[in-house]
Scaffold this motif. Structure first.
Motif, mmCIF file in Angstrom:
data_model
loop_
_atom_site.group_PDB
_atom_site.id
_atom_site.type_symbol
_atom_site.label_atom_id
_atom_site.label_comp_id
_atom_site.label_asym_id
_atom_site.label_seq_id
_atom_site.Cartn_x
_atom_site.Cartn_y
_atom_site.Cartn_z
ATOM 1 N N SER A 16 0.824 -1.208 0.000
ATOM 2 C CA SER A 16 0.000 0.000 0.000
ATOM 3 C C SER A 16 0.858 1.258 0.000
ATOM 4 C CB SER A 16 -0.938 0.017 1.215
ATOM 5 O OG SER A 16 -0.229 0.391 2.376
ATOM 6 N N GLN A 17 0.317 2.309 -0.567
ATOM 7 C CA GLN A 17 0.989 3.602 -0.545
ATOM 8 C C GLN A 17 1.200 4.076 0.894
ATOM 9 O OE1 GLN A 17 2.142 5.417 -3.323
ATOM 10 N NE2 GLN A 17 1.681 3.517 -4.416
ATOM 11 N N MET A 18 0.242 3.796 1.766
ATOM 12 C CA MET A 18 0.392 4.198 3.163
ATOM 13 C C MET A 18 1.563 3.468 3.817
ATOM 14 S SD MET A 18 -2.317 4.002 6.360
ATOM 15 C CE MET A 18 -2.929 5.672 6.367
ATOM 16 N N HIS A 19 1.733 2.208 3.481
ATOM 17 C CA HIS A 19 2.832 1.425 4.068
ATOM 18 C C HIS A 19 4.180 2.042 3.711
ATOM 19 C CE1 HIS A 19 4.819 -2.043 5.761
ATOM 20 N NE2 HIS A 19 5.440 -2.291 4.623
ATOM 21 N N TYR A 20 4.365 2.393 2.439
ATOM 22 C CA TYR A 20 5.622 3.006 2.029
ATOM 23 C C TYR A 20 5.784 4.393 2.629
ATOM 24 C CZ TYR A 20 6.150 -0.853 -1.226
ATOM 25 O OH TYR A 20 6.283 -2.117 -1.765
ATOM 26 N N ALA A 21 4.689 5.145 2.661
ATOM 27 C CA ALA A 21 4.762 6.502 3.209
ATOM 28 C C ALA A 21 5.197 6.473 4.672
ATOM 29 C CB ALA A 21 3.404 7.183 3.075
ATOM 30 N N ARG A 22 4.685 5.499 5.410
ATOM 31 C CA ARG A 22 5.034 5.418 6.829
ATOM 32 C C ARG A 22 6.463 4.921 7.050
ATOM 33 N NH1 ARG A 22 -0.546 3.399 9.915
ATOM 34 N NH2 ARG A 22 -1.513 5.486 9.886
ATOM 35 N N GLN A 23 7.058 4.347 6.008
ATOM 36 C CA GLN A 23 8.470 3.959 6.080
ATOM 37 C C GLN A 23 9.381 5.088 5.608
ATOM 38 O OE1 GLN A 23 8.319 0.408 3.612
ATOM 39 N NE2 GLN A 23 8.390 -0.916 5.417
ATOM 40 N N GLY A 24 8.772 6.218 5.254
ATOM 41 C CA GLY A 24 9.555 7.356 4.788
ATOM 42 C C GLY A 24 9.872 7.325 3.301
#
Length: 457
Positions: A16-24
């Motif tokens: 998910s885009q959220m998963h990558y976003a939360r990893q920076g």
């Protein structure tokens, strides 16, 4: 565009885009959105990580041109299409999709309930679409048991949800917020339950006296959505179907549940937007938007309308665009269009056009009211063209250039009138914009006024 982007993510547990976003990580989709929105890529990443913005982008929809839905981005518009058992077919729906994209739809929902093989219709729409596609899987789940609601099982729902994800659907309306304890709350409504998906779940619960299976199996749906990067569009099964029912106990009880489900999905880095009403009087629209932000931790709000009066069948693209503009002004992230056929029948191509243009107007008006950077630039350019009698430039800048030119040419069709300093409203002698006052003349007038007193009434 996205084939290479998603290749490196396939096979991972959460794409998910959220998963990558939360990893920076700033994904290629985030970078593309940043350019479209004229915003910093880091802001896009931060908003997705926080949950205030979603980028619906299934890894199997590689011909998608990524877009964002959130309060930090421009107000978006969804167009509904879909074949019906009584009318329409695959080719008509693809034609509607192309028309919707032509007139500026930011996303399109396929609400097909019949009229052909639903898998074939959906696949054709996804393959032809550069914009995100949304679906309501409960419709096909019901078709899979030949319309007998009581025979539906949790596995039936999950099977269809995963099938849609595999086919490349970018977001799905999941009616997980309507609970069995909410059903008595609709007793005093005029229109009861008006959501098709909500009605199916309500009938299932009334028959089995069991909790909503989409609620009890919400974690299973989350796991499916992780694997394909499908965004939740949490359905408002108890949205008001008339202004009398707006903001009632049933609607607000479901909204609280939707907030809890939003946060549950976020625990697993799955993107969420929340659907909203419906039919709402103008004086209650701000309350509804603020309440959703409060209950759902500022997840993007996606509203149908809302219609501000119930007495205009055939004109509900107008009654709802009024409410939509207000909702967008108060912070709604996406508006679901309503066509003139709402409440009356399946919309045709012209209805799609009229509904979509009405909502593009509403969304743009909301962006201006919210002082989005550059939102008014097009308005100013068109106004300059209007003042300079540059008719072709006016047509070019219009939301619907063909319609603008058509109306102008009804009475003045000849090419010579494309440079004329009048239209058929005022004619050549009465147009006030022919009064051109240059800067030097105004300077002389100001000097005169400074010296000579002007008579007062």
């Amino acid at each position: 565009m996205r084939t290479e982007w998603v290749a490196k993510r396939r096979g991972q547990a959460n794409v998910s885009q959220m998963h990558y976003a939360r990893q920076g990580v700033i994904t290629e989709e985030m970078q593309y959105v940043a350019k479209r929105e004229n915003l910093p890529a880091e802001l896009i990443r931060a908003e997705v990580a926080r949950g205030r913005m979603i980028i619906p982008a299934n890894i199997n929809h590689t011909n998608l041109e990524p877009m964002a839905i959130g309060i930090a981005s421009k107000c978006k518009v969804n167009a509904n299409i879909g074949a019906s058992p009584n009318s329409s077919n695959l080719q008509e729906e693809v034609d509607k999709l192309n028309l919707a994209v032509k007139y500026g739809a930011d996303t399109v929902m396929d609400l097909s309930t019949g009229g052909g093989n639903l898998d074939e219709i959906r696949t054709a729409i996804i393959n032809a679409s550069p914009v995100p596609i949304g679906t309501v899987p409960v419709y096909q789940a019901l078709e899979s048991v030949h319309g007998t609601i009581e025979n539906l099982t949790a596995d039936d729902f999950l099977h269809i949800i995963e099938k849609h994800a595999q086919q490349g659907v970018d977001y799905q309306t999941i009616h997980a917020g309507i609970l069995i304890e909410h059903l008595p709350l609709v007793r005093n409504r005029i229109t009861g339950i008006v959501s098709r998906g909500g009605g199916i779940l309500a009938r299932w619960m009334l028959h089995h006296h069991k909790q909503n299976p989409l609620y009890t199996h919400f974690n299973d749906i989350i796991e499916i959505f992780k694997r394909y990067d499908v965004s939740f569009s949490l359905g408002d099964s108890l949205r008001p179907g008339c202004t009398h029912d707006a903001s009632d106990e049933a609607q607000l009880a479901e909204l609280k549940t939707l907030g809890n489900l939003t946060r549950k999905a976020w625990e697993h880095d799955v993107q969420v937007m929340v659907e909203g009403p419906g039919h709402v009087p103008m004086d209650q629209i701000e309350f509804n938007v603020r309440k959703q932000m409060e209950e759902c931790s500022e997840a993007p709000f996606y509203v149908l309308g809302p219609l501000v009066t119930d007495i205009a069948p055939g004109y509900d693209h107008i009654t709802s665009a009024i409410g939509a503009a207000m909702a967008g002004w108060y912070g709604t992230a996406m508006l679901c269009y309503v066509t003139p056929k709402e409440h009356l029948g399946l919309p045709n191509a012209e209805d799609v056009r009229n509904g979509l243009i009405a909502y593009k107007i509403a969304a743009h008006a909301a962006d201006i009211a919210r002082h989005r950077p550059g939102a008014r630039d097009r308005d100013d350019e068109l106004s300059k063209a209007r003042y300079n009698f540059d008719w072709n430039r006016q047509f070019e800048l219009s939301l619907d250039p063909e319609r603008a030119k058509e109306y102008h040419d009804e009475t003045l069709p000849a090419d010579i009138y494309k440079t004329a300093e009048f239209c058929s409203m005022c004619g050549p002698k009465f147009c006030p914009m022919q009064t051109k006052v240059d800067a030097d003349a105004l300077t002389e007038l100001e000097k005169f006024l400074a010296k000579e007193p002007v008579a007062q009434v």
